[in-house]
Design a protein around this motif. Structure first.
Motif: not given
Length: 232
Positions: A147-154, A198-204
């Motif tokens: 959740v923390a890295l899905a906003a823009g991390g690898s 592919p996903c636009d977002q990965l969220v809880a």
């Protein structure tokens, strides 16, 4: 007169009525067996060795009854070991290992994640791999990392449902930087059916409590998925 005629017939049958003289009585040979198959008698009475006549070399044939080689040409850098025995061809190419072959996405979900992340411009963080043998704390740590890295991390993460649960039973998620930030979701189900989406977002997942076998992660805005491989 009758006596002379009888002698002439015997000589004629014995082949002694010709002009050649009778064989010499000085011959001391005692051989009574058949002639040596490796020799033959010439017209002059001498002995000659038998000669086997072989057909001329022919690059298109490989033995009696084989005919032209039907095997396809070997790739560059490979040596042909085509063989014909009793009119039956076997085609074979032996190639030196070049190191160009590598893992395939169908080897496992983990390999699929690794291959997808090879295009990332920065090193992904490993959020972990959890399964039914891990406790709830390990599942929660993996969940929070994604959740923390899905906003823009690898990153990368994978988890599996308990073996008694219905398919799909294995999941994977990852993020990477190429020309833009990208997210991906993997599902492995059945004997081995691996899909990528592919996903636009990965969220809880809302209203979901993380526990063993429950990652509480959702891929939102899913693009069109593809089946990478299947045994079905």
């Amino acid at each position: 007169m009758a006596r002379i005629l009888r002698v002439s017939c015997v000589l004629l049958l014995a082949g002694a009525c010709g002009s050649d003289p009778p064989p010499s009585t000085d011959d001391t040979s005692t051989s009574t067996g058949p002639p040596d198959p490796g020799t033959s008698s010439g017209s002059d009475g001498g002995t000659t060795m038998a000669v086997t006549t072989m057909p001329p070399p022919d690059d298109t044939t490989y033995g009696a009854g084989c005919g032209p080689n039907p095997c396809a040409a070997c790739p560059p850098g490979c040596e042909s070991y085509d063989l014909c025995i009793a009119s039956e061809w076997s085609c074979d190419c032996i190639c030196e290992a070049t190191g160009t072959t590598g893992p395939d996405a169908c080897d496992s979900l983990d390999v699929a994640l690794t291959l997808w992340l090879e295009e990332s411009l920065n090193l992904p963080m490993d959020c972990g791999t959890v399964g039914e043998a891990d406790d709830a704390a390990a599942w929660q740590a993996m969940h929070d990392c994604v959740v923390a890295l899905a906003a823009g991390g690898s990153f990368r993460a994978s988890w599996s449902t308990p073996s008694a649960a219905p398919a799909p039973w294995e999941f994977g998620a990852a993020g990477r930087f190429t020309t833009e930030h990208q997210l991906v979701w993997y599902e492995l189900s059945g004997v081995f059916t691996l899909s990528e989406r592919p996903c636009d977002q990965l969220v809880a997942t809302p209203d979901c409590a993380v526990e063993v076998g429950q990652a509480c992660l959702s891929c939102e805005g899913r693009g069109e998925g593809v089946v990478l491989c299947t045994d079905e």
